[in-house]
Each structure stands twice: as structure tokens, then as C-alpha cells.
Design a protein around this motif. Structure first.
Motif, PDB file in Angstrom:
ATOM      1  N   GLY A   5      22.700  32.676  42.881  1.00 18.62           N
ATOM      2  CA  GLY A   5      21.292  32.276  42.772  1.00 18.62           C
ATOM      3  C   GLY A   5      21.144  31.277  41.638  1.00 18.62           C
ATOM      4  N   THR A   6      20.042  30.532  41.656  1.00 18.59           N
ATOM      5  CA  THR A   6      19.865  29.421  40.732  1.00 18.59           C
ATOM      6  C   THR A   6      19.696  29.899  39.293  1.00 18.59           C
ATOM      7  N   GLN A   7      20.486  29.345  38.402  1.00 22.60           N
ATOM      8  CA  GLN A   7      20.389  29.639  36.972  1.00 22.60           C
ATOM      9  C   GLN A   7      19.085  29.063  36.428  1.00 22.60           C
ATOM     10  N   PRO A   8      18.390  29.775  35.517  1.00 23.78           N
ATOM     11  CA  PRO A   8      17.083  29.309  35.029  1.00 23.78           C
ATOM     12  C   PRO A   8      17.103  27.930  34.395  1.00 23.78           C
ATOM     13  N   GLY A   9      18.199  27.542  33.756  1.00 25.61           N
ATOM     14  CA  GLY A   9      18.226  26.261  33.062  1.00 25.61           C
ATOM     15  C   GLY A   9      18.464  25.054  33.932  1.00 25.61           C
ATOM     16  N   GLY A 101      34.164  24.867  27.766  1.00 27.20           N
ATOM     17  CA  GLY A 101      33.094  25.110  26.808  1.00 27.20           C
ATOM     18  C   GLY A 101      31.905  24.183  26.923  1.00 27.20           C
ATOM     19  N   VAL A 102      31.830  23.433  28.023  1.00 26.15           N
ATOM     20  CA  VAL A 102      30.670  22.561  28.245  1.00 26.15           C
ATOM     21  C   VAL A 102      29.487  23.417  28.684  1.00 26.15           C
ATOM     22  N   HIS A 103      28.308  23.155  28.092  1.00 24.96           N
ATOM     23  CA  HIS A 103      27.130  23.969  28.363  1.00 24.96           C
ATOM     24  C   HIS A 103      26.194  23.362  29.406  1.00 24.96           C
ATOM     25  N   MET A 295      15.072  15.171  26.030  1.00 21.43           N
ATOM     26  CA  MET A 295      15.370  16.164  24.996  1.00 21.43           C
ATOM     27  C   MET A 295      14.811  17.525  25.409  1.00 21.43           C
ATOM     28  N   ALA A 296      13.589  17.530  25.927  1.00 17.88           N
ATOM     29  CA  ALA A 296      12.973  18.791  26.363  1.00 17.88           C
ATOM     30  C   ALA A 296      13.740  19.400  27.528  1.00 17.88           C
ATOM     31  N   LEU A 302      19.783  24.343  27.845  1.00 11.82           N
ATOM     32  CA  LEU A 302      20.578  25.068  26.859  1.00 11.82           C
ATOM     33  C   LEU A 302      20.031  26.460  26.578  1.00 11.82           C
ATOM     34  N   GLU A 303      18.713  26.589  26.683  1.00 12.93           N
ATOM     35  CA  GLU A 303      18.081  27.871  26.383  1.00 12.93           C
ATOM     36  C   GLU A 303      17.828  28.712  27.638  1.00 12.93           C
TER      37      GLU A 303
END
Length: 306
Positions: A5-9, A101-103, A295-296, A302-303
Motif C-alpha cells: 500500500g502507498t507510503q504516506p510520504g 540508505g537513500v530516504h 522543500m515542503a 522525509l517525515e
């Protein structure tokens, strides 16, 4: 491949965001624009990969500036220098990046629907669509709406004419969806050979002169010759004559109406050179706002969602 399922970020297309979520992105862009947290390298030590498999100047550099302002470590990949050229699947490329380790992966490519498909898998990183085929360009739509809201104070009720190569425009599609979500009134216009019947089901088509005469904002689109398989008009001069934004046409627009263009623009074709930097043009303001919006979007990725 593990389905989750789709990740929130993830930011795959604009229609995955609610009006409230878009407003939150605008608020965060305002915070970055006004200097809150600027220079603190808040994400130092975290990695982002820019995978640009199509040519790009504004979007690629805008993302890179945004990433550097956030303190991110940046990896640049293109199709010819990545293992995709050796036959590696896009999924395996993404999983490899995550294992290193890429986010976040910021992706531009010519295919349609691939990012949505990838987002259904457990990748270990977040995806941001930086322009996918003729399907969607969510951060462009966000920065366009952000620019209009800053100028007019609100988006609800605004008539926005989107003019040009609608059929091949990911910008047009994402903007129509975003503008509709805010209660704006997008309309479409352009040559008959460049109309998109599917998009016209959610935004009406108007003849060019009528569309720009009624608009609060006019967004001119580049004719994307690289996406056409046939010749759609006889010359640049012919296109300008029938569908170009000229000084004469600007004078027939509403006195408060502004000009937008996502770029790259062809001076003297869809827009005359003297209008690009006209006092009523928001074109370079759009470019500047792209940094804050991206940026947003990166922060959201990332969050895991703002």
C-alpha cells in the motif's frame, strides 16, 4: 516484490492530496520562504536521489536547491549512467537505493503509471514525482496554485485559462485537479489537434480569445514537439498568430489578469518575449516559489506526511 500500500510520504500525483494537505504544504512553504529553520541543515546526513530520465532544467535545479537548503546529501542519476541502461528494473534500482540508505527518490521519466505502480511496493524510501510522461507533475501544480494564492489571496472562484498543448501536458492535468480542489474555475483552450477530451470532462474548453478574455490568470503552455508524432501546425509564426499571447491580446485581457508559464517557454511562439518579464507576468515568481514548495514536499516525504 512485497505489496504494502502507498507510503504516506509518497507524492505521485496531485489527486492523492486533499485540499487540507495542499494547504499544509503551502503553510510549510511559507515557513521556509519566511526563513524559519533556514540555514540549519535540518536533514544533514540524510540522502536523496534525483533520478531524471528526461531532460530538465527548472525542475531538476529547483529540487536540487531545495535539497541543499534542507542539508540533504544528493545523489544524481540519469538513465544512461544508471544500471537501468544495463537492464536493471526500476523497482530493483529503487530497492538498491533504499538499501544504501537513500530516504527519498525524486523521479522524472517519460513513462506513465510507473510511479503509481512502484508506490504500491515496499521500497524503503519515499517517491516524489518530478514529472511523469504526460500524466502528472504535482509539485508544478502546487507551486502554480501557491503563486496564484499569494497574488489573489485565495483560489476559490478564480477563472484560470490553461492554453496550448493540453493533450501532452502533465502540467495542465495536475493544475486542473488542484484548481478544482480549491474551488477555482479552470478552462482549457488551444488548437483542436491538441485538445484532451478526457481532461475536458472536468474542465471546459473555450475558444482562445474567449478563454483569455474572461480569465483572472492565463497559463500558457509550451508546444511539446518532442511528444508529437506528426506536424500539428505549419510554423512557429502560424502558431503565434492563432494561439500566441501577444501584447495586443494582453490588452484585451481583464486589467487585473496575470500571466503564468511553467517553462520552458518559446519566446515569440506561445508567448511574446516582452510579456515574459512584463509587470503582469508571474513567471519568474513561479520559479522562485518552486524552491519553497519543493522543500515542503521533501519535508513531507522525509517525515512520512506533514
Amino acid at each position: 516484490m512485497i505489496q504494502t500500500g502507498t507510503q504516506p510520504g509518497h507524492l505521485i500525483d496531485i489527486d492523492q492530496l486533499s485540499k487540507r494537505e495542499m494547504e499544509e504544504l503551502f503553510q510549510q512553504a511559507d515557513a521556509w520562504k519566511n526563513g524559519h529553520g533556514m540555514g540549519t541543515n535540518v536533514y544533514a546526513g540524510r540522502f536523496v536521489a534525483n533520478l531524471f530520465f528526461e531532460p530538465s532544467t527548472r525542475t531538476r535545479l529547483s529540487f536540487e536547491v531545495a535539497e541543499r537548503k534542507l542539508g540533504l546529501e544528493i545523489l544524481q542519476l540519469d538513465e544512461m549512467t544508471s544500471s537501468v541502461a544495463k537492464g536493471e528494473s526500476f523497482y530493483d534500482t529503487l530497492r538498491t537505493l533504499a538499501s544504501l540508505g537513500v530516504h527519498v527518490a525524486v523521479v522524472r521519466h517519460s513513462g506513465g503509471g510507473l510511479l503509481e505502480k512502484m508506490a504500491r511496493h515496499s521500497l524503503g524510501l519515499a517517491l516524489i514525482n518530478a514529472g511523469e510522461g504526460s500524466g502528472g507533475h504535482p509539485t508544478q501544480a502546487l507551486l502554480d496554485c501557491y503563486t496564484l494564492r499569494h497574488h489573489f489571496g485565495q483560489l476559490s472562484g478564480l477563472r484560470v485559462a490553461i492554453v496550448g498543448d493540453i493533450l501532452h501536458s502533465r502540467v495542465a492535468r495536475s493544475n486542473v485537479l488542484a484548481l478544482n480542489a480549491f474551488g477555482a474555475r479552470p478552462v482549457l483552450s488551444g488548437p483542436a489537434s491538441m485538445r484532451d477530451p478526457e481532461l475536458e470532462s472536468i474542465a471546459p474548453y473555450l475558444p482562445f480569445e474567449e478563454a483569455i478574455g474572461e480569465a483572472d490568470a492565463v497559463m500558457m503552455l509550451r508546444v511539446q514537439l518532442e511528444r508529437h508524432q506528426e506536424t500539428l501546425f505549419s510554423s512557429a509564426a502560424a502558431y503565434r498568430k492563432h494561439y500566441g499571447l501577444t501584447l495586443e491580446r494582453l490588452e484585451r485581457m481583464r486589467s487585473h489578469a496575470v500571466i503564468l508559464h511553467p517553462g520552458p517557454f518559446n519566446r515569440g511562439v506561445e508567448i511574446d518575449g516582452e510579456l515574459v518579464e512584463h509587470p503582469r507576468s508571474k513567471i519568474f515568481e513561479q520559479k522562485a516559489n518552486g524552491v519553497w514548495i519543493r522543500m515542503a514536499a521533501l519535508q513531507r516525504a522525509l517525515e512520512g506526511g506533514l
